[in-house]
Design a protein around this motif. Structure first.
Motif, PDB file in Angstrom:
ATOM      1  N   ASP A 139       0.806  -1.213   0.000  1.00 46.63           N
ATOM      2  CA  ASP A 139       0.000   0.000   0.000  1.00 46.63           C
ATOM      3  C   ASP A 139       0.846   1.274   0.000  1.00 46.63           C
TER       4      ASP A 139
ATOM      5  N   GLN B 174      -3.716  -5.252  -5.442  1.00 45.82           N
ATOM      6  CA  GLN B 174      -5.006  -5.144  -4.778  1.00 45.82           C
ATOM      7  C   GLN B 174      -4.955  -4.332  -3.498  1.00 45.82           C
ATOM      8  N   GLN B 175      -3.804  -4.187  -2.895  1.00 42.93           N
ATOM      9  CA  GLN B 175      -3.713  -3.363  -1.694  1.00 42.93           C
ATOM     10  C   GLN B 175      -2.849  -2.123  -1.915  1.00 42.93           C
TER      11      GLN B 175
ATOM     12  N   ASN C 195      -3.383   0.800  -3.929  1.00 42.88           N
ATOM     13  CA  ASN C 195      -3.903   2.153  -4.135  1.00 42.88           C
ATOM     14  C   ASN C 195      -2.884   2.989  -4.899  1.00 42.88           C
TER      15      ASN C 195
ATOM     16  N   LYS D  53      -7.306  -3.240  -6.960  1.00 43.92           N
ATOM     17  CA  LYS D  53      -8.468  -3.093  -6.101  1.00 43.92           C
ATOM     18  C   LYS D  53      -8.397  -1.741  -5.438  1.00 43.92           C
ATOM     19  N   ASP D  54      -9.565  -1.175  -5.158  1.00 42.06           N
ATOM     20  CA  ASP D  54      -9.646   0.167  -4.592  1.00 42.06           C
ATOM     21  C   ASP D  54      -9.186   1.182  -5.636  1.00 42.06           C
ATOM     22  N   ARG D  55      -9.180   2.417  -5.249  1.00 44.06           N
ATOM     23  CA  ARG D  55      -8.920   3.496  -6.207  1.00 44.06           C
ATOM     24  C   ARG D  55      -7.479   3.463  -6.701  1.00 44.06           C
TER      25      ARG D  55
ATOM     26  N   GLY E 201     -13.833  -3.304  -7.114  1.00 45.68           N
ATOM     27  CA  GLY E 201     -14.100  -2.287  -6.097  1.00 45.68           C
ATOM     28  C   GLY E 201     -13.278  -1.035  -6.291  1.00 45.68           C
ATOM     29  N   ALA E 202     -12.948  -0.736  -7.562  1.00 46.86           N
ATOM     30  CA  ALA E 202     -12.037   0.384  -7.853  1.00 46.86           C
ATOM     31  C   ALA E 202     -12.824   1.665  -8.100  1.00 46.86           C
ATOM     32  N   THR E 203     -13.600   2.092  -7.149  1.00 48.47           N
ATOM     33  CA  THR E 203     -14.394   3.306  -7.287  1.00 48.47           C
ATOM     34  C   THR E 203     -13.503   4.519  -7.504  1.00 48.47           C
TER      35      THR E 203
ATOM     36  N   SER F 166     -11.529   5.197 -10.022  1.00 53.50           N
ATOM     37  CA  SER F 166     -10.220   4.913 -10.597  1.00 53.50           C
ATOM     38  C   SER F 166     -10.102   5.492 -12.007  1.00 53.50           C
TER      39      SER F 166
END
Length: 954
Positions: free
Chosen positions: A238, A269-270, A272, A311-313, A331-333, A335
């Protein structure tokens, strides 16, 4: 010796692998066919985005209306399934209509063959943590058997320099190539890790606190596939930002297998992550402009095995190739992907408010030969075998600068093989010993010292590092982060600074900050001068802001003025001829006048330096009219970097230039106070900064009182290339007008003033005037003046006869009557196809009462050709060919092809007894440029020679 120094503080394809053409490392220039979509899949692949909000797909596509697949599912979770929006231009407005929906092209793509994966050789293991420890040790540190000593560990400064790692500003810079493992456990806030060369590594691991600000920077590729970055396994945790040096391509070849040979792909995925993203990337919604500003062509990610999962933004700007797996986004809101992706499948779920921007990742293959961005320079009288001088540069395998001399052929084209190269590292040219003996900077207190110049210090440490690197840039201490310079090159690139033929010498300036003088017969070094202001910028670049000086191109143009002056040593009132060189640097922050010997072989004295802290010449900061980034995040200027101070048509010792939005006039040969004025109407007005400047300088702005009726006018000069008449100064502005003023700065207004005449006439919008040139002329209607105002695509002639300004004629790229010029039947224009992407690439020249234009066709990066257009009669713009010749053959057309590359302008000469302009082109990636003499027909016009006809610069 009395001196005054003015010192003021002023108010596609994928990036690395072309899908349908040669790979980037092939030493050719080929036009690659781009994917044409942000997402493409291989045979039998699909693109699917599920889980939108309600009936509607909750993601948006930009830049292309389709994706390359035969199977597309982008519906929302509701029963109606409204597909995703797609916008083709920033001006489009979302109407939720079917025409705004992304579609499938019903096509699939075939991917390229990846190069063989290369493992590290004799690797070393490295770890970096937030306590500024390398391999768990503070100091000393040994990497690969080489000791590294940091002093003041907390400050991160480097005392001893090793072959593997050193501290530059906030960065740990690793020049090593082979790593078994490279682990970034954590970094202190603001710190970063930089690889100055492409690396080969077993595993590279980015820790939980890799630092979102500086992060990790990878070097751009070398000359072939073996000089790219190869990483067996990339572990990305991350909070880490990935950067590339640019502007060239960086290729990350990731095997996607761990040490047990298990396929792991690339898991973000972790993470960002922000990958090759310019500006802030954390916001959920990005504008068209923010996404269009990205450079996906600078980064190529090739994943050999497995899938790329995010994963994630996230925000990614790149070309991505996943031949044996999928691109999975979960779940990449919020992005963003900018570039082109090719994978087996593209799968997304819960990607609400994500934005996908299609932008080509193609990048023209690097130029492998020498090319020029400046006009040719030659003697005023030339024949077959006369020398023509070209300021050249090479980009591969690293950048290098050159000044080469070529013989002219019988038809005025140039030979392909140079007679000599001033950049040769030989005893009499650019050897270290010769540079040390002949390079100079001004004495720190030159204004009161007995000598104006002093030798450079060759100690590559501390406050003299920049001086030592000017003498010998090949030293290890001078190889700064991301350095693109060829390791053995002693001379920086000349870029767009035109050389100057002066006496028995040729002067040229380069990106290492040095103005050189070499012998015109053999290229031997006479002297070099690097101003202290430029040294200060270089010192800062070496210690804290890598590559700032080189990438900003510190030099503007240079020019010379010769004056007949009183000989102070004579008792009989004798006169003596003296030669002065004027110029500009640092985007106009520095203007200067120095005196040299008449043969150009020695430096005599500094006359004056106009050095400023935050004021620039037109085009050097604050606008984007020529569209290229340059000094101070501005633009290069017109001409590039700012023109040298311009002298009057009839000579004399007066020069003028624009800086900080003000007009400066002064004497070229004395340090008498400069006159600096705001542009006003109705009366004189002193500069707003004059009082602050005058306290320490006898060259302060003139203290003439402001007229109560005067007011500062809002005028933005768009070029520092002024036209200086005997008693007037003309300049172009961003509003498309030409203005007339005097040294007072008062702009002429009234019914017939020049400012009433736009360069675009009826039906056209204002376009910034890049150059103003002109000539006095005698005709049947009397004596007068004709000015040429030039934009990127048009030239407009303005005529001043009988105390009245009138529009004379206009021509240019596809000029037509809808723009208000005269009848095209009598005023020819350059007729080209829209796809030719043509533009005027150098200032028009005036000779013998006629005008010659230079233009370039650039339908692609791999197809650039330079032409001349003319001659046209200066008085009315009509065809003036008569018995004119091009390369010593009678002209059959006004359009004449000169050679490959941009048309760079011309030099005035008399070739084989005929008055001529020797036009030049810069060359293309594999071929040198060429020259051609245009010899206009003799005519009845009695024109007065223009100053710029005698001293031409780009």
């Amino acid at each position: 010796m009395e001196h005054t120094k003015i010192k003021r503080i002023g108010a596609a394809s994928l990036v690395a692998l072309h899908l349908f053409s040669f790979p980037a490392w092939a030493q050719v220039c080929s036009t690659a066919e781009g994917l044409g979509a942000v997402f493409s899949v291989l045979k039998d692949g699909k693109i699917e985005f599920a889980g939108g909000s309600g009936d509607r797909c909750a993601i948006t596509f930009y830049g292309a209306s389709s994706v390359n697949t035969k199977t597309l599912n982008t519906a929302g979770s509701g029963s109606n399934g409204i597909p995703c929006k797609a916008f083709m231009a920033s001006s489009e407005v979302d109407a939720n209509s079917a025409s705004k929906s992304i579609s499938k092209s019903d096509s699939e793509k075939v991917g390229p063959v990846l190069p063989d994966f290369l493992a590290p050789v004799s690797p070393v293991d490295v770890s970096v943590d937030k306590d500024r420890m390398i391999n768990n040790v503070r100091a000393p540190v040994t990497i690969g058997g080489v000791p590294v000593v940091f002093d003041a560990i907390g400050a991160g400064t480097l005392n001893g320099v090793s072959a593997e790692v050193r501290r530059v500003g906030v960065n740990y810079v690793f020049s090593g190539v082979n790593f078994g493992s490279f682990e970034i456990r954590a970094l202190q806030a603001g710190d970063g890790v930089v690889f100055s060369n492409p690396i080969k590594a077993g595993v590279v691991s980015f820790g939980n606190n890799c630092n979102s600000d500086s992060g990790v920077t990878f070097a751009q590729d070398g000359s072939d596939a073996s000089n790219q970055t190869y990483i067996r396994e990339l572990v990305w945790k991350d909070g880490c930002r990935l950067n590339v040096t640019g502007p060239g391509r960086t290729t990350l070849n990731i095997l996607g297998k761990n040490s047990a040979d298990t396929v792991v792909g690339l898991d973000l995925q972790q993470a960002n992550p922000c990958i090759n993203w310019i500006g802030a990337c954390s916001q959920a919604t990005k504008t068209w402009a923010q996404m269009d500003a990205q450079h996906p062509e600078r980064l190529q990610i090739n994943l050999y095995n497995g899938s790329l999962e995010v994963k994630d933004r996230f925000s990614i700007s790149a070309g991505i190739y996943v031949p044996n797996g999928d691109l999975k986004m979960t779940g990449a809101t919020g992005s963003s992907v900018v570039g082109e992706v090719l994978a087996k499948n593209v799968i997304g779920s819960q990607n609400n408010d994500s934005q996908f921007f299609s932008k080509s990742t193609s990048q023209a293959a690097p130029r492998v030969g020498a090319y020029s961005l400046t006009p040719p320079v030659t003697e005023l009288i030339t024949n077959k075998d006369s020398l023509v001088y070209r300021a050249l540069q090479k980009d591969q395998p690293g950048t290098s600068g050159h000044l080469q001399a070529f013989k002219l052929k019988d038809d005025s084209s140039q030979n392909t093989t140079p007679e000599w190269d001033a950049a040769d590292v030989s005893t009499s040219k650019m050897s270290v010993d010769n540079r040390l003996a002949k390079l100079r900077t001004e004495t720190a207190n030159w204004a009161s010292a007995s000598t104006d110049f002093e030798a450079l210090n060759n100690t590559a440490a501390g406050s003299t590092l920049a001086q030592a690197c000017a003498v010998n840039p090949t030293q290890t201490a001078c190889r700064i982060t991301g350095d693109k310079r060829l390791a053995t090159s002693m001379v920086g690139v000349p870029w767009r600074v035109a050389p100057l033929l002066l006496g028995d010498s040729v002067l040229f300036a380069t990106d290492d900050g040095i103005l050189y003088s070499v012998d015109k017969t053999n290229g031997n070094l006479n002297w070099g001068w690097i101003p202290r202001d430029v040294l200060a910028e270089s010192q800062a670049a070496l210690s804290s802001t890598p590559m700032k000086l080189m990438e900003a191109h510190p030099w503007g143009q240079i020019a010379s003025v010769q004056l007949l002056e009183d000989d102070a040593s004579s008792t009989t009132g004798a006169k003596v001829t003296r030669t002065y060189v004027t110029g500009t640097a640092l985007g106009g922050k520095l203007h200067f006048s120095i005196r040299v010997s008449n043969d150009g072989k020695s430096l005599d004295k500094i006359v004056w330096l106009d050095s400023r802290t935050s004021e620039y010449s037109p085009g050097s900061a604050g606008n984007t009219n020529d569209g290229e980034a340059g000094w101070s995040s501005g633009v290069y200027g017109r001409p590039y970097g700012g023109a040298a101070p311009v002298g009057a048509v009839m000579g004399g010792n007066k020069v003028a230039y624009v800086v900080g939005g003000k007009l400066v006039t002064r004497e070229v040969n004395t340090d008498v106070a400069a006159v600096e004025r705001n542009f006003t109407s109705g009366g004189e007005a002193a500069s707003a900064s004059s009082s602050a400047a005058s306290s320490a300088s006898s060259s302060a702005t003139s203290s003439a009182a402001s007229s109560a009726a005067s007011s500062v006018v809002s005028v933005s000069p768009s070029s520092n290339l002024l036209y200086v008449d005997d008693n007037a100064i003309y300049f172009g502005a961003d509003d498309g007008k030409v203005y007339k003023t005097k040294s007072t700065g008062v702009i002429e207004t009234g019914e017939y003033s020049v400012d009433k005449l736009r360069t675009y006439r009826t039906g056209g919008s204002a376009s910034a005037v890049w150059y103003v040139n002109g000539s006095k002329i005698a005709s049947a209607s009397g004596n007068g003046l004709i000015l040429l105002a030039q934009t990127k695509t048009h030239v407009t002639a303005l005529k001043y006869f009988s105390d009245k300004w009138t529009f004379a004629w206009q021509t240019g790229i596809n000029a037509s009557t809808k723009l208000g010029e005269s009848d095209p039947a009598t005023n020819p224009s350059i007729s080209v196809l829209a796809s030719d992407n043509a533009y005027l690439s150098a200032p028009a020249d005036i000779i013998n009462g006629v005008v010659v234009l230079y233009y370039t066709k650039k339908p692609s990066e791999c197809d650039i050709k330079g032409y001349t257009f003319g001659p046209l009669k200066l008085l009315d713009g009509t065809d003036a060919r008569g018995n004119s010749q091009f390369r010593m053959t009678d002209m059959t057309s006004l359009d004449n092809y000169v050679g490959l590359g941009d048309a760079t302008g011309g030099a005035f000469t008399r070739f084989k007894g005929k008055r001529a302009i020797l036009a030049g082109t810069g060359g293309d990636p594999g071929n040198s440029g060429d020259t051609a003499a245009i010899t206009p027909a003799e005519n009845a016009f009695r024109e007065r020679l223009n100053w710029r006809e005698l001293t031409n610069f780009f």
